[in-house]
Design a protein around this motif. Structure first.
Motif, PDB file in Angstrom:
ATOM      1  N   CYS A 142       0.836  -1.212   0.000  1.00 51.93           N
ATOM      2  CA  CYS A 142       0.000   0.000   0.000  1.00 51.93           C
ATOM      3  C   CYS A 142       0.868   1.258   0.000  1.00 51.93           C
ATOM      4  O   CYS A 142       0.571   2.220  -0.721  1.00 51.93           O
ATOM      5  CB  CYS A 142      -0.923   0.006   1.214  1.00 51.93           C
TER       6      CYS A 142
ATOM      7  N   ASP B 239       0.970   4.059  -2.931  1.00 50.58           N
ATOM      8  CA  ASP B 239       0.702   5.471  -2.623  1.00 50.58           C
ATOM      9  C   ASP B 239       1.843   6.377  -3.081  1.00 50.58           C
ATOM     10  O   ASP B 239       1.609   7.462  -3.621  1.00 50.58           O
ATOM     11  CB  ASP B 239       0.465   5.668  -1.127  1.00 50.58           C
TER      12      ASP B 239
ATOM     13  N   SER C 234       1.502   9.256  -5.841  1.00 50.22           N
ATOM     14  CA  SER C 234       1.880  10.632  -5.490  1.00 50.22           C
ATOM     15  C   SER C 234       2.931  11.181  -6.444  1.00 50.22           C
ATOM     16  O   SER C 234       2.889  12.349  -6.819  1.00 50.22           O
ATOM     17  CB  SER C 234       2.426  10.690  -4.063  1.00 50.22           C
TER      18      SER C 234
ATOM     19  N   THR D 178       5.136   9.827   5.848  1.00 52.39           N
ATOM     20  CA  THR D 178       4.627   8.784   4.966  1.00 52.39           C
ATOM     21  C   THR D 178       4.575   7.421   5.643  1.00 52.39           C
ATOM     22  O   THR D 178       3.697   6.621   5.360  1.00 52.39           O
ATOM     23  CB  THR D 178       5.500   8.700   3.691  1.00 52.39           C
TER      24      THR D 178
ATOM     25  N   TYR E  36      -6.289   1.763   9.894  1.00 55.83           N
ATOM     26  CA  TYR E  36      -6.759   3.123   9.681  1.00 55.83           C
ATOM     27  C   TYR E  36      -6.587   3.491   8.216  1.00 55.83           C
ATOM     28  O   TYR E  36      -5.561   3.197   7.612  1.00 55.83           O
ATOM     29  CB  TYR E  36      -5.988   4.120  10.555  1.00 55.83           C
ATOM     30  N   ASP E  37      -7.591   4.150   7.667  1.00 51.66           N
ATOM     31  CA  ASP E  37      -7.537   4.629   6.286  1.00 51.66           C
ATOM     32  C   ASP E  37      -6.959   6.035   6.305  1.00 51.66           C
ATOM     33  O   ASP E  37      -7.573   6.953   6.864  1.00 51.66           O
ATOM     34  CB  ASP E  37      -8.938   4.634   5.687  1.00 51.66           C
ATOM     35  N   PRO E  38      -5.779   6.228   5.687  1.00 52.42           N
ATOM     36  CA  PRO E  38      -5.142   7.545   5.748  1.00 52.42           C
ATOM     37  C   PRO E  38      -5.925   8.657   5.066  1.00 52.42           C
ATOM     38  O   PRO E  38      -5.621   9.831   5.260  1.00 52.42           O
ATOM     39  CB  PRO E  38      -3.798   7.335   5.051  1.00 52.42           C
ATOM     40  N   GLU E  39      -6.948   8.302   4.296  1.00 50.70           N
ATOM     41  CA  GLU E  39      -7.746   9.319   3.603  1.00 50.70           C
ATOM     42  C   GLU E  39      -8.885   9.857   4.457  1.00 50.70           C
ATOM     43  O   GLU E  39      -9.423  10.919   4.161  1.00 50.70           O
ATOM     44  CB  GLU E  39      -8.320   8.733   2.301  1.00 50.70           C
ATOM     45  N   LEU E  40      -9.256   9.155   5.503  1.00 47.98           N
ATOM     46  CA  LEU E  40     -10.377   9.587   6.339  1.00 47.98           C
ATOM     47  C   LEU E  40      -9.935  10.679   7.316  1.00 47.98           C
ATOM     48  O   LEU E  40      -8.876  10.573   7.945  1.00 47.98           O
ATOM     49  CB  LEU E  40     -10.936   8.409   7.131  1.00 47.98           C
ATOM     50  N   PRO E  41     -10.768  11.714   7.466  1.00 47.89           N
ATOM     51  CA  PRO E  41     -10.407  12.816   8.372  1.00 47.89           C
ATOM     52  C   PRO E  41     -10.154  12.356   9.809  1.00 47.89           C
ATOM     53  O   PRO E  41      -9.215  12.832  10.456  1.00 47.89           O
ATOM     54  CB  PRO E  41     -11.610  13.761   8.307  1.00 47.89           C
TER      55      PRO E  41
ATOM     56  N   SER F 224      -9.043   9.495  10.796  1.00 50.66           N
ATOM     57  CA  SER F 224      -7.744   8.805  10.825  1.00 50.66           C
ATOM     58  C   SER F 224      -6.607   9.821  10.822  1.00 50.66           C
ATOM     59  O   SER F 224      -5.618   9.669  11.543  1.00 50.66           O
ATOM     60  CB  SER F 224      -7.590   7.872   9.631  1.00 50.66           C
ATOM     61  N   LYS F 225      -6.745  10.850  10.009  1.00 51.00           N
ATOM     62  CA  LYS F 225      -5.716  11.901   9.958  1.00 51.00           C
ATOM     63  C   LYS F 225      -5.593  12.605  11.306  1.00 51.00           C
ATOM     64  O   LYS F 225      -4.492  12.887  11.780  1.00 51.00           O
ATOM     65  CB  LYS F 225      -6.044  12.912   8.865  1.00 51.00           C
TER      66      LYS F 225
END
Length: 167
Positions: free
Chosen positions: A36, A40, A44, A56, A74-79, A81-82
């Motif tokens: 993954c 990514d 990028s 990263t 955790y999905d790094p795209e979800l707020p 999770s961030k």
């Protein structure tokens, strides 16, 4: 070291090893996270020439560990999770040991450290996840513990049952 900490450390190390920490069993999870991460980075780099890698590796590392601890990624795209990752990063910047933090979250104790909003927010987040596991455990949906939280909850239940019957 006090006896409570020694007991917690022994218990944690034994069960994390049983779950694959530091063993070949963990390789599958690591390989998945690496794949993954590489995907990514490639995506990028297609959009821009330079890729900032300062944080990263945070999500792959947390995801590897959290799969052992809670069977969750955790999905790094979800707020949310961030936001969680930002708080965890800040926790490490402050130098708070992760094991102390996790164990104190499990036992609903505040660590003997500076308690601030960051610590309370992360403890709340972890307690929510622990509560989800506890609800599953009490409902009977979990027959064999598959992660550290489940194992810890089983141990708490067994000790409480022992106290009720024998003390």
């Amino acid at each position: 070291m006090d006896s409570y900490w020694q007991e917690q450390r022994r218990f944690t190390l034994k069960h994390l090893k049983d779950l694959g920490f530091g063993r070949k069993k963990l390789e599958t999870i690591i390989h998945e996270e690496i794949k993954c991460l590489i995907d990514d980075l490639i995506a990028s780099s297609r959009h821009r020439k330079d890729v900032l890698i300062s944080s990263t590796f945070n999500f792959p590392i947390i995801n590897i560990l959290w799969q052992i601890v809670a069977s969750k990624k955790y999905d790094p795209e979800l707020p949310e999770s961030k936001e969680m990752m930002s708080k965890v990063s800040r926790l490490f910047e402050l130098g708070i040991p992760a094991l102390d933090f996790l164990v104190s979250s499990m036992r609903h104790r505040l660590p003997l450290l500076r308690v601030d909003k960051l610590t309370l927010d992360l403890k709340s987040l972890f307690r929510e996840q622990i509560q989800e596991h506890e609800n599953e455990y009490k409902s009977g949906d979990i027959h064999e513990p598959s992660n550290f939280i489940d194992i810890y909850l089983r141990e708490i239940e067994e000790k409480e049952a022992f106290k009720r019957c024998c003390i």
